[in-house]
Write a protein that holds these residues in place. Sequence first.
Motif, PDB file in Angstrom:
ATOM      1  N   ASN A 139       0.780  -1.116  -0.001  1.00  0.00           N
ATOM      2  CA  ASN A 139      -0.053  -0.052   0.087  1.00  0.00           C
ATOM      3  C   ASN A 139       0.952   1.085   0.040  1.00  0.00           C
ATOM      4  O   ASN A 139       0.255   2.326   0.071  1.00  0.00           O
ATOM      5  N   TYR A 140       2.339   1.241   0.210  1.00  0.00           N
ATOM      6  CA  TYR A 140       3.127   2.506   0.045  1.00  0.00           C
ATOM      7  C   TYR A 140       2.983   2.986  -1.190  1.00  0.00           C
ATOM      8  O   TYR A 140       3.111   2.613  -2.471  1.00  0.00           O
ATOM      9  N   GLU A 141       2.813   4.361  -1.109  1.00  0.00           N
ATOM     10  CA  GLU A 141       2.615   5.211  -2.286  1.00  0.00           C
ATOM     11  C   GLU A 141       3.865   6.239  -2.226  1.00  0.00           C
ATOM     12  O   GLU A 141       3.938   7.089  -1.589  1.00  0.00           O
ATOM     13  N   PRO A 142       5.052   5.673  -3.036  1.00  0.00           N
ATOM     14  CA  PRO A 142       6.064   6.633  -2.941  1.00  0.00           C
ATOM     15  C   PRO A 142       6.080   8.062  -3.526  1.00  0.00           C
ATOM     16  O   PRO A 142       6.959   8.866  -3.187  1.00  0.00           O
ATOM     17  N   GLU A 143       5.173   8.425  -4.267  1.00  0.00           N
ATOM     18  CA  GLU A 143       5.149   9.672  -4.930  1.00  0.00           C
ATOM     19  C   GLU A 143       4.898  10.868  -4.074  1.00  0.00           C
ATOM     20  O   GLU A 143       4.207  10.701  -3.166  1.00  0.00           O
ATOM     21  N   GLY A 144       5.744  11.817  -4.174  1.00  0.00           N
ATOM     22  CA  GLY A 144       5.708  12.887  -3.542  1.00  0.00           C
ATOM     23  C   GLY A 144       6.354  12.932  -2.166  1.00  0.00           C
ATOM     24  O   GLY A 144       6.149  13.987  -1.224  1.00  0.00           O
ATOM     25  N   LYS A 145       6.989  11.854  -1.875  1.00  0.00           N
ATOM     26  CA  LYS A 145       7.566  11.592  -0.558  1.00  0.00           C
ATOM     27  C   LYS A 145       8.999  11.768  -0.789  1.00  0.00           C
ATOM     28  O   LYS A 145       9.414  10.916  -1.899  1.00  0.00           O
ATOM     29  N   VAL A 146       9.749  11.876   0.253  1.00  0.00           N
ATOM     30  CA  VAL A 146      11.351  11.437   0.337  1.00  0.00           C
ATOM     31  C   VAL A 146      11.424   9.897   0.641  1.00  0.00           C
ATOM     32  O   VAL A 146      10.753   9.437   1.610  1.00  0.00           O
ATOM     33  N   ASN A 147      11.649   9.307  -0.167  1.00  0.00           N
ATOM     34  CA  ASN A 147      11.871   7.740   0.121  1.00  0.00           C
ATOM     35  C   ASN A 147      13.061   7.376   0.856  1.00  0.00           C
ATOM     36  O   ASN A 147      13.144   6.278   1.432  1.00  0.00           O
ATOM     37  N   PHE A 148      14.462   7.834   0.460  1.00  0.00           N
ATOM     38  CA  PHE A 148      15.740   7.688   0.870  1.00  0.00           C
ATOM     39  C   PHE A 148      16.173   9.083   1.499  1.00  0.00           C
ATOM     40  O   PHE A 148      16.039   9.889   0.868  1.00  0.00           O
ATOM     41  N   GLU A 149      16.780   8.795   2.570  1.00  0.00           N
ATOM     42  CA  GLU A 149      17.526   9.932   3.268  1.00  0.00           C
ATOM     43  C   GLU A 149      19.193   9.461   3.271  1.00  0.00           C
ATOM     44  O   GLU A 149      19.282   8.410   3.789  1.00  0.00           O
ATOM     45  N   ILE A 150      20.116  10.139   2.719  1.00  0.00           N
ATOM     46  CA  ILE A 150      21.495  10.060   2.613  1.00  0.00           C
ATOM     47  C   ILE A 150      22.118  11.027   3.534  1.00  0.00           C
ATOM     48  O   ILE A 150      22.212  12.278   3.153  1.00  0.00           O
ATOM     49  N   VAL A 151      22.885  10.722   4.732  1.00  0.00           N
ATOM     50  CA  VAL A 151      23.325  11.668   5.888  1.00  0.00           C
ATOM     51  C   VAL A 151      24.780  11.555   5.221  1.00  0.00           C
ATOM     52  O   VAL A 151      25.239  10.576   5.644  1.00  0.00           O
ATOM     53  N   ILE A 152      25.606  12.503   5.012  1.00  0.00           N
ATOM     54  CA  ILE A 152      26.866  12.778   4.714  1.00  0.00           C
ATOM     55  C   ILE A 152      27.627  13.491   5.779  1.00  0.00           C
ATOM     56  O   ILE A 152      27.228  14.812   6.046  1.00  0.00           O
ATOM     57  N   GLN A 153      28.643  12.983   6.296  1.00  0.00           N
ATOM     58  CA  GLN A 153      29.412  13.469   7.036  1.00  0.00           C
ATOM     59  C   GLN A 153      30.763  13.382   6.890  1.00  0.00           C
ATOM     60  O   GLN A 153      31.086  12.288   6.095  1.00  0.00           O
ATOM     61  N   LYS A 154      31.697  14.327   6.907  1.00  0.00           N
ATOM     62  CA  LYS A 154      33.432  14.201   6.755  1.00  0.00           C
ATOM     63  C   LYS A 154      33.745  13.108   7.782  1.00  0.00           C
ATOM     64  O   LYS A 154      33.413  13.238   8.847  1.00  0.00           O
ATOM     65  N   ASP A 155      34.358  12.149   7.059  1.00  0.00           N
ATOM     66  CA  ASP A 155      35.010  10.886   8.189  1.00  0.00           C
ATOM     67  C   ASP A 155      36.457  11.370   8.472  1.00  0.00           C
ATOM     68  O   ASP A 155      37.229  11.840   7.842  1.00  0.00           O
ATOM     69  N   THR A 156      36.514  11.393   9.869  1.00  0.00           N
ATOM     70  CA  THR A 156      37.640  11.735  10.656  1.00  0.00           C
ATOM     71  C   THR A 156      38.403  10.617  11.091  1.00  0.00           C
ATOM     72  O   THR A 156      39.798  10.819  11.318  1.00  0.00           O
ATOM     73  N   THR A 157      38.237   9.628  10.489  1.00  0.00           N
ATOM     74  CA  THR A 157      38.945   8.198  11.051  1.00  0.00           C
ATOM     75  C   THR A 157      40.001   7.644  10.108  1.00  0.00           C
ATOM     76  O   THR A 157      40.806   7.080  10.413  1.00  0.00           O
ATOM     77  N   SER A 158      39.763   8.278   8.821  1.00  0.00           N
ATOM     78  CA  SER A 158      40.379   7.875   7.757  1.00  0.00           C
ATOM     79  C   SER A 158      40.948   6.495   7.414  1.00  0.00           C
ATOM     80  O   SER A 158      41.935   6.089   6.934  1.00  0.00           O
ATOM     81  N   LYS A 159      39.794   5.523   7.978  1.00  0.00           N
ATOM     82  CA  LYS A 159      39.898   4.104   7.400  1.00  0.00           C
ATOM     83  C   LYS A 159      38.332   3.505   6.845  1.00  0.00           C
ATOM     84  O   LYS A 159      37.538   4.260   7.675  1.00  0.00           O
ATOM     85  N   LYS A 160      38.307   2.689   6.345  1.00  0.00           N
ATOM     86  CA  LYS A 160      37.090   2.034   5.962  1.00  0.00           C
ATOM     87  C   LYS A 160      36.373   1.561   7.222  1.00  0.00           C
ATOM     88  O   LYS A 160      36.833   0.967   7.912  1.00  0.00           O
ATOM     89  N   LEU A 161      34.963   1.995   7.328  1.00  0.00           N
ATOM     90  CA  LEU A 161      34.317   1.523   8.416  1.00  0.00           C
ATOM     91  C   LEU A 161      34.219  -0.066   8.403  1.00  0.00           C
ATOM     92  O   LEU A 161      34.207  -0.737   9.383  1.00  0.00           O
ATOM     93  N   GLN A 162      33.985  -0.668   7.117  1.00  0.00           N
ATOM     94  CA  GLN A 162      33.620  -2.277   7.307  1.00  0.00           C
ATOM     95  C   GLN A 162      34.082  -2.858   5.802  1.00  0.00           C
ATOM     96  O   GLN A 162      34.068  -1.905   4.732  1.00  0.00           O
ATOM     97  N   GLN A 163      34.426  -3.717   5.766  1.00  0.00           N
ATOM     98  CA  GLN A 163      34.435  -4.715   4.296  1.00  0.00           C
ATOM     99  C   GLN A 163      33.242  -5.479   4.217  1.00  0.00           C
ATOM    100  O   GLN A 163      32.556  -5.618   5.269  1.00  0.00           O
ATOM    101  N   VAL A 164      32.706  -5.336   3.221  1.00  0.00           N
ATOM    102  CA  VAL A 164      31.381  -6.012   2.833  1.00  0.00           C
ATOM    103  C   VAL A 164      31.483  -7.005   1.794  1.00  0.00           C
ATOM    104  O   VAL A 164      32.645  -7.336   1.086  1.00  0.00           O
TER     105      VAL A 164
END
Length: 172
Positions: A139-164
């Motif tokens: 029943n989800y109607e995606p039109e007119g809504k934000v479907n995904f939010e991408i939060v971007i922050q500068k990384d201060t650790t200088s290493k990869k968070l995880q291997q996938v």
Amino acid sequence: MQNSTTLTITDDSGFLGIVNDEKYNSFISEDWQLPQLFKRFVDEMNNDNLILWATGSENTWRVNFVNEPSETKSFREFHTTLEVTNGKIFLTNYEDLTMAAQYCDERIPAKYNADLSIYLDNGRHEFKIRQFFDPADDNYEPEGKVNFEIVIQKDTTSKKLQQVDKVFWQVE
């Protein structure tokens, strides 16, 4: 990056991505096989050149890029990193990625998605991908809504968070 930028992208295969077009190694072969393609995706994610996730359904999605998360409750989310080397990244889809994998003269971004970019300072950034809907909800109607939010922050650790070892939220 501005405080908020919203982009709209079609998704005919159930996958969206964020890519560093300068570093992403796209071409595989004119007759690639699906396992080769997904191995390339995983390799490029582990090299901080790509973030790819399964949306759970196909549609036209609105994706909001922000500095801080909204108060909207997410259905699911994950964190990862991506390296920015040419001052911008691109929102992409499976169709663009497969065309670039099959034809050496195809590029990411595809011509018709070349305006789907976000300008960022060079360096590693942490990304939190938040999905605001349950893909099993018929029943989800995606039109007119934000479907995904991408939060971007500068990384201060200088290493990869995880291997996938697979695309985020990919159903086996």
